[in-house]
Design an enzyme around this catalytic site. Structure first.
Site, PDB file in Angstrom:
ATOM      1  N   HIS A 216     -37.182  34.078  51.493  1.00 36.13           N
ATOM      2  CA  HIS A 216     -37.400  35.527  51.574  1.00 36.13           C
ATOM      3  C   HIS A 216     -38.916  35.778  51.561  1.00 36.13           C
ATOM      4  CE1 HIS A 216     -37.406  39.709  50.037  1.00 36.13           C
ATOM      5  NE2 HIS A 216     -36.119  39.778  50.329  1.00 36.13           N
TER       6      HIS A 216
ATOM      7  N   CYS B 102     -35.793  40.530  55.477  1.00 39.55           N
ATOM      8  CA  CYS B 102     -37.006  39.988  54.847  1.00 39.55           C
ATOM      9  C   CYS B 102     -37.118  38.480  55.036  1.00 39.55           C
ATOM     10  CB  CYS B 102     -37.099  40.340  53.366  1.00 39.55           C
ATOM     11  SG  CYS B 102     -37.191  42.110  53.070  1.00 39.55           S
TER      12      CYS B 102
ATOM     13  N   ASP C 138     -36.210  30.825  43.270  1.00 40.59           N
ATOM     14  CA  ASP C 138     -35.837  32.217  43.519  1.00 40.59           C
ATOM     15  C   ASP C 138     -34.318  32.289  43.360  1.00 40.59           C
ATOM     16  OD1 ASP C 138     -34.947  34.565  44.636  1.00 40.59           O
ATOM     17  OD2 ASP C 138     -36.089  34.394  46.501  1.00 40.59           O
TER      18      ASP C 138
ATOM     19  N   GLN D 287     -30.359  35.458  44.744  1.00 48.59           N
ATOM     20  CA  GLN D 287     -29.052  35.409  45.403  1.00 48.59           C
ATOM     21  C   GLN D 287     -28.091  34.438  44.734  1.00 48.59           C
ATOM     22  OE1 GLN D 287     -28.187  37.517  47.600  1.00 48.59           O
ATOM     23  NE2 GLN D 287     -30.161  38.344  48.247  1.00 48.59           N
TER      24      GLN D 287
ATOM     25  N   LYS E 223     -29.052  43.021  41.633  1.00 47.08           N
ATOM     26  CA  LYS E 223     -28.141  42.270  42.497  1.00 47.08           C
ATOM     27  C   LYS E 223     -26.982  41.681  41.704  1.00 47.08           C
ATOM     28  CE  LYS E 223     -31.805  40.777  45.686  1.00 47.08           C
ATOM     29  NZ  LYS E 223     -31.707  41.635  46.862  1.00 47.08           N
TER      30      LYS E 223
END
Lengths: 420, 128
Positions: free
Chosen positions: A127, A369, A204, A207, A230
């Site tokens: 991202h 993104c 990261d 997700q 999220k």
């Protein structure tokens, strides 16, 4: 697909926003969860109750409301620690989101540790928030950005990893789950290889944390960033996990209240962790909401959530792959999390999203993104359907039918422009 | 609230499937390319301006949504033969009117992409 893998549809009743119709009589089918999820009543209630009954600033008031708020804020930290399997609560820094967490590491750790010629190892599925902060760090320090190549089906190609991961590599920044391809990356394997050459690893988890069990000690990662919104939590709250010895050695990023031990006329000393990285009034109610979201997710169980999403993504993959003119991005279902991105030969992603919206189906269209990934794939945009615990098989089927209809509508029919 | 039935009207789909002058113009005197950063739509427009200050020919190429591609086709069809001054006077509002269907502000950007590119192309001689 095994029916037993699915969560009961009754849990949709926990999410007040899902019970609505849009564009007249169309039931809302919310498949834009990778952008931001919805919140259960329990999270909304925890936040309302905090504001209505217990709210005051934390860590300073000698009064009952401040004590209650401080307790609730710190309780949220302890829930995050358990959720991530971290060793210590002071390794949990509240931020405004994943982007803030990554930037904090790039600025604080990066500026203190990188020199010209050092290498930052990334890859093209990241991202923008896990690329741009490192580009900025490279600009400031003269460090060099390198990329792990991707396989044809959108996984990290670790075959020649030695070529990219060398003693010059200082940090490997990688997403646990690609927000566009859905690929679940082998974080643990990568962390081991990185540590072997003395590099640190930042994950990261924007997700992955909402959908898969996360254990920072088992993964053996150094930094991990996530976003509350999220994972059924509020916006404006996120978490940066960092190994204590790394965080302790890092200079504070923002200066201000809370992050100090003592301020003199011309200098200061830093507070201990985690306050050192939480300057100013923190997102108190956001943290409390995140704590409630963690309680909600843990009560269901991350393993069951993942199994549910696997069932949905398998069905979506199977159904969509039969639509004429479609190209599905990323690896086969068992290697991915609960999202599917695709392009049709026609029309464009924005037209698809617009027409799906008319059917009440919310998806994301654009580059999500991940422009470098889209460039790599030779496309300008894609359409993404991303699932969460409250999505159903019926909704997946509605998506498949609607995508098929859109393609039918735009298939070449020998139309001619009226000539003037 | 405009419905997509209006956005994807027949004459718009006609332009999408059977566009006016999609391709390259080797004799172009002016050209410009731009993108809509939001969605990645790209449009390149090549113009041939003659000595009398007229757009004697125009072609577009690009990749994007129905709206951005159909509007490029409609715009060029309308502009060929016009003088440079007339093209400069052709406003964003005129472009939205030419497109016909009512668009939300976000989709107006798709429709105005080729219009912006044309306006810029007038000031972008090839090889300069």
């Amino acid at each position: 697909m095994t029916a037993s893998a699915l969560l009961p549809e009754s849990l949709r009743q926990d999410f007040p926003i899902l019970a609505q119709h849009v564009h007249g009589d169309k039931p809302l089918v919310f498949l834009d969860n990778a952008a931001s999820s919805q919140r259960p009543e329990a999270v909304i209630k925890a936040m309302v109750e905090s504001y209505a009954c217990d709210y005051a600033n934390v860590h300073r008031g000698i009064h009952v409301l401040s004590e209650r708020s401080t307790d609730a804020y710190e309780l949220a930290r302890s829930k995050v620690r358990a959720f991530l399997g971290a060793a210590y609560e002071h390794e949990i820094i509240f931020t405004s989101g994943t982007t803030a967490g990554i930037n904090l590491v790039a600025r604080s750790w990066g500026d203190a540790n990188l020199r010209a010629g050092d290498e930052i190892l990334l890859n093209l599925m990241e991202h923008h928030s896990n690329l741009v902060p490192w580009f900025q760090l490279a600009e400031r320090t003269g460090a060099v950005v390198r990329h792990i190549p991707l396989t044809e089906d959108g996984r990290l190609d670790l075959y020649d990893l030695d070529e990219y991961l060398t003693p010059r590599t200082r940090i490997v920044a990688v997403t646990a789950v690609s927000n566009t391809l859905g690929t679940i990356n082998p974080v643990r394997e990568l962390a081991r290889a990185a540590h072997d050459v003395g590099a640190v690893v930042l994950v990261d988890a924007a997700q992955s944390a909402p959908h898969l069990r996360t254990d920072v000690q088992e993964l053996d990662v150094d930094f991990l960033a996530l976003s509350g919104h999220k994972m059924c939590g509020p916006t404006g709250i996120g978490v940066l996990y960092g190994r204590a010895e790394l965080l302790e050695a890092m200079p504070p990023m923002f200066g201000g209240g809370s992050m100090i031990n003592r301020v003199y006329a011309d200098r200061f000393t830093s507070a201990d962790l985690p306050a050192k990285f939480e300057a100013g009034t923190p997102p108190i109610v956001g943290a409390i909401g995140l704590g409630a979201a963690i309680d909600y997710l843990e009560a269901i169980g991350l393993d069951r959530i993942h199994a549910h999403e696997q069932a949905l993504v398998e069905r979506a993959w199977e159904g969509l792959s039969q639509v004429e003119g479609i190209r599905l991005l990323g690896p086969r279902p068992e290697l991915r999390a609960g999202l599917v991105s695709f392009v049709l030969d026609r029309p464009h992603a924005h037209d698809i999203a617009q027409l799906l919206d008319r059917e009440g189906i919310a998806v994301r269209a654009g580059h999500h993104c991940t422009q470098p990934l889209h460039d790599h794939l030779g496309i300008t945009a894609s359409t993404r359907a991303s699932f969460y615990l409250y999505n159903t098989v019926g909704e997946v089927d509605a998506l498949i039918a609607a995508v098929r209809d859109v393609r039918d509508r735009f298939k070449p029919t020998g139309r001619k422009r009226r000539r003037a | 609230m405009p419905s997509e039935e209006e956005i994807y009207q027949d004459h718009i789909l006609d332009h999408y499937e059977d566009p006016f002058h999609r391709g390259k113009l080797p004799t172009a005197t002016h050209a410009h390319e731009d993108k809509n950063p939001l969605c990645g739509d790209v449009v390149r427009i090549e113009l041939q301006l003659d000595r009398d200050g007229r757009v004697s020919d125009a072609y577009f190429s690009g990749d994007g949504c129905v709206i951005s591609q159909a509007s490029a086709s409609m715009l060029l069809e309308a502009l060929v033969g016009k003088t440079v001054d007339e093209v400069k006077e052709f406003s964003a509002e005129d472009m939205l009117k030419l497109y016909g269907a009512r668009l939300t502000p976000n989709r107006q950007k798709c429709c105005l992409l080729s219009w912006r590119v044309v306006q810029q192309a007038l000031y972008s001689p090839v090889g300069a």
